[in-house]
Design a protein around this motif. Sequence first.
Motif, PDB file in Angstrom:
ATOM      1  N   LEU A 152      29.467  21.087  80.225  1.00 19.00           N
ATOM      2  CA  LEU A 152      30.111  21.781  81.343  1.00 19.00           C
ATOM      3  C   LEU A 152      31.558  22.117  81.011  1.00 19.00           C
ATOM      4  CD1 LEU A 152      29.974  22.827  84.264  1.00 19.00           C
ATOM      5  CD2 LEU A 152      30.629  20.530  85.008  1.00 19.00           C
ATOM      6  N   ILE A 153      32.272  21.165  80.427  1.00 15.34           N
ATOM      7  CA  ILE A 153      33.670  21.409  80.058  1.00 15.34           C
ATOM      8  C   ILE A 153      33.750  22.460  78.959  1.00 15.34           C
ATOM      9  CG2 ILE A 153      35.668  20.363  78.912  1.00 15.34           C
ATOM     10  CD1 ILE A 153      35.314  17.967  80.728  1.00 15.34           C
ATOM     11  N   LYS A 154      32.872  22.348  77.974  1.00 18.09           N
ATOM     12  CA  LYS A 154      32.859  23.322  76.870  1.00 18.09           C
ATOM     13  C   LYS A 154      32.636  24.741  77.394  1.00 18.09           C
ATOM     14  CE  LYS A 154      30.790  23.599  72.306  1.00 18.09           C
ATOM     15  NZ  LYS A 154      31.868  23.009  71.540  1.00 18.09           N
ATOM     16  N   LYS A 155      31.745  24.869  78.367  1.00 15.05           N
ATOM     17  CA  LYS A 155      31.417  26.165  78.961  1.00 15.05           C
ATOM     18  C   LYS A 155      32.634  26.801  79.642  1.00 15.05           C
ATOM     19  CE  LYS A 155      28.210  27.906  82.446  1.00 15.05           C
ATOM     20  NZ  LYS A 155      27.137  27.495  83.360  1.00 15.05           N
ATOM     21  N   GLN A 156      33.561  25.970  80.126  1.00 16.98           N
ATOM     22  CA  GLN A 156      34.721  26.479  80.859  1.00 16.98           C
ATOM     23  C   GLN A 156      35.876  26.893  79.946  1.00 16.98           C
ATOM     24  OE1 GLN A 156      35.703  24.121  84.290  1.00 16.98           O
ATOM     25  NE2 GLN A 156      33.565  23.903  84.859  1.00 16.98           N
ATOM     26  N   ASN A 157      35.705  26.718  78.628  1.00 18.74           N
ATOM     27  CA  ASN A 157      36.722  27.157  77.651  1.00 18.74           C
ATOM     28  C   ASN A 157      38.140  26.729  78.005  1.00 18.74           C
ATOM     29  OD1 ASN A 157      34.978  28.450  75.828  1.00 18.74           O
ATOM     30  ND2 ASN A 157      34.868  30.232  77.162  1.00 18.74           N
ATOM     31  N   ILE A 158      38.322  25.457  78.249  1.00 21.61           N
ATOM     32  CA  ILE A 158      39.646  24.922  78.577  1.00 21.61           C
ATOM     33  C   ILE A 158      40.443  24.797  77.280  1.00 21.61           C
ATOM     34  CG2 ILE A 158      40.895  22.970  79.572  1.00 21.61           C
ATOM     35  CD1 ILE A 158      38.302  22.442  81.243  1.00 21.61           C
ATOM     36  N   ALA A 159      41.629  25.350  77.245  1.00 15.91           N
ATOM     37  CA  ALA A 159      42.447  25.395  76.025  1.00 15.91           C
ATOM     38  C   ALA A 159      43.203  24.070  75.827  1.00 15.91           C
ATOM     39  CB  ALA A 159      43.410  26.568  76.076  1.00 15.91           C
ATOM     40  N   LYS A 160      42.450  23.023  75.545  1.00 15.46           N
ATOM     41  CA  LYS A 160      43.014  21.694  75.274  1.00 15.46           C
ATOM     42  C   LYS A 160      42.139  21.016  74.228  1.00 15.46           C
ATOM     43  CE  LYS A 160      44.935  21.220  79.865  1.00 15.46           C
ATOM     44  NZ  LYS A 160      45.255  20.370  80.981  1.00 15.46           N
ATOM     45  N   LYS A 161      42.651  19.921  73.705  1.00 10.64           N
ATOM     46  CA  LYS A 161      41.875  19.084  72.790  1.00 10.64           C
ATOM     47  C   LYS A 161      41.281  17.961  73.635  1.00 10.64           C
ATOM     48  CE  LYS A 161      45.097  20.174  69.209  1.00 10.64           C
ATOM     49  NZ  LYS A 161      46.527  19.990  69.201  1.00 10.64           N
ATOM     50  N   ILE A 162      39.963  17.971  73.776  1.00 13.83           N
ATOM     51  CA  ILE A 162      39.263  17.055  74.672  1.00 13.83           C
ATOM     52  C   ILE A 162      38.270  16.246  73.844  1.00 13.83           C
ATOM     53  CG2 ILE A 162      37.773  16.902  76.700  1.00 13.83           C
ATOM     54  CD1 ILE A 162      38.822  19.968  77.136  1.00 13.83           C
ATOM     55  N   VAL A 163      38.412  14.928  73.881  1.00 14.57           N
ATOM     56  CA  VAL A 163      37.511  14.063  73.123  1.00 14.57           C
ATOM     57  C   VAL A 163      36.844  13.080  74.085  1.00 14.57           C
ATOM     58  CG1 VAL A 163      37.239  12.440  71.223  1.00 14.57           C
ATOM     59  CG2 VAL A 163      39.014  14.204  71.095  1.00 14.57           C
ATOM     60  N   PHE A 164      35.516  13.145  74.145  1.00 15.52           N
ATOM     61  CA  PHE A 164      34.725  12.189  74.911  1.00 15.52           C
ATOM     62  C   PHE A 164      34.458  10.978  74.041  1.00 15.52           C
ATOM     63  CE2 PHE A 164      33.856  15.979  77.283  1.00 15.52           C
ATOM     64  CZ  PHE A 164      33.578  15.544  78.575  1.00 15.52           C
ATOM     65  N   THR A 165      34.473   9.812  74.657  1.00 16.32           N
ATOM     66  CA  THR A 165      34.063   8.604  73.952  1.00 16.32           C
ATOM     67  C   THR A 165      33.507   7.610  74.961  1.00 16.32           C
ATOM     68  OG1 THR A 165      34.648   7.048  72.203  1.00 16.32           O
ATOM     69  CG2 THR A 165      36.271   7.341  73.985  1.00 16.32           C
ATOM     70  N   GLY A 166      32.897   6.587  74.470  1.00 19.47           N
ATOM     71  CA  GLY A 166      32.297   5.561  75.308  1.00 19.47           C
ATOM     72  C   GLY A 166      31.810   4.437  74.421  1.00 19.47           C
ATOM     73  N   ALA A 167      30.827   3.699  74.911  1.00 23.03           N
ATOM     74  CA  ALA A 167      30.278   2.593  74.130  1.00 23.03           C
ATOM     75  C   ALA A 167      28.862   2.299  74.592  1.00 23.03           C
ATOM     76  CB  ALA A 167      31.152   1.354  74.265  1.00 23.03           C
ATOM     77  N   ASN A 217      45.931  17.500  63.058  1.00 24.27           N
ATOM     78  CA  ASN A 217      46.100  18.916  63.390  1.00 24.27           C
ATOM     79  C   ASN A 217      44.719  19.546  63.607  1.00 24.27           C
ATOM     80  OD1 ASN A 217      47.203  21.426  63.789  1.00 24.27           O
ATOM     81  ND2 ASN A 217      47.492  21.858  61.619  1.00 24.27           N
ATOM     82  N   VAL A 218      44.186  19.417  64.829  1.00 24.54           N
ATOM     83  CA  VAL A 218      42.860  19.944  65.135  1.00 24.54           C
ATOM     84  C   VAL A 218      42.961  21.064  66.169  1.00 24.54           C
ATOM     85  CG1 VAL A 218      41.640  17.816  64.578  1.00 24.54           C
ATOM     86  CG2 VAL A 218      42.429  18.193  66.906  1.00 24.54           C
ATOM     87  N   GLU A 219      41.958  21.909  66.169  1.00 24.28           N
ATOM     88  CA  GLU A 219      41.907  23.021  67.109  1.00 24.28           C
ATOM     89  C   GLU A 219      41.519  22.534  68.497  1.00 24.28           C
ATOM     90  OE1 GLU A 219      39.295  26.117  65.811  1.00 24.28           O
ATOM     91  OE2 GLU A 219      40.151  26.154  63.800  1.00 24.28           O
ATOM     92  N   ASN A 220      41.916  23.304  69.504  1.00 24.15           N
ATOM     93  CA  ASN A 220      41.446  23.022  70.855  1.00 24.15           C
ATOM     94  C   ASN A 220      39.930  23.080  70.847  1.00 24.15           C
ATOM     95  OD1 ASN A 220      44.065  22.864  71.782  1.00 24.15           O
ATOM     96  ND2 ASN A 220      44.076  24.898  72.685  1.00 24.15           N
ATOM     97  N   GLY A 221      39.320  22.226  71.656  1.00 23.56           N
ATOM     98  CA  GLY A 221      37.871  22.208  71.729  1.00 23.56           C
ATOM     99  C   GLY A 221      37.398  20.955  72.431  1.00 23.56           C
ATOM    100  N   THR A 222      36.086  20.815  72.492  1.00 20.89           N
ATOM    101  CA  THR A 222      35.460  19.672  73.146  1.00 20.89           C
ATOM    102  C   THR A 222      34.697  18.890  72.085  1.00 20.89           C
ATOM    103  OG1 THR A 222      35.252  20.990  75.155  1.00 20.89           O
ATOM    104  CG2 THR A 222      33.954  18.970  75.047  1.00 20.89           C
ATOM    105  N   TYR A 223      35.078  17.631  71.900  1.00 20.73           N
ATOM    106  CA  TYR A 223      34.557  16.794  70.825  1.00 20.73           C
ATOM    107  C   TYR A 223      33.990  15.494  71.404  1.00 20.73           C
ATOM    108  CZ  TYR A 223      37.649  19.873  68.146  1.00 20.73           C
ATOM    109  OH  TYR A 223      38.269  20.972  67.596  1.00 20.73           O
TER     110      TYR A 223
END
Length: 164
Positions: free
Chosen positions: A92-107, A132-138
């Motif tokens: 959902l976040i990826k689809k919205q093309n938010i211009a930030k570096k977003i990293v999901f994590t958990g356990a 030095n990474v590009e904006n995106g959803t990781y």
Amino acid sequence: MKVTIINTGGTFNKRYNPIKGQLEVPSDNIALDKIVASCHNVDFEIINIISKDSLDMTDEDRQIICDAVKYSKNENIIIIHGTDTVHLTSALIKKQNIAKKIVFTGAMVPMSIDTVEATMNFSQALGFLSANVENGTYTSMHGVVVDSSKLVKNREIGQFLIQN
């Protein structure tokens, strides 16, 4: 470096409730506080929302997470999320093309039971953001940080694997 952490609950945060005899997702940041206490060169903003197992998340919850990302003042975002439906929220976040570096994590195992996996996954996400990474959803899990659409939970073996 400035980083917003959006803590949504999930197994990462679960703790045993001896009165109820079950693991629960608390609405605090105790698990995160232990990790960030050792990070001396990062300015953290911690936002605690949802506080659910990801299997209990709704589309409305996912939109709340998206809005928190959009309106965060920081470009670097780590989202603590349950592993069962992280793919839905990240898509959902990826689809919205938010211009930030977003990293999901958990356990897969609560930090209250074993600190290693949650700490490693979070630290890996933080290290990735400092590069030095590009904006995106990781997604940061089990030794890798990759585009969120390429890391899939394999329920049979209990691990996240890179899909081609």
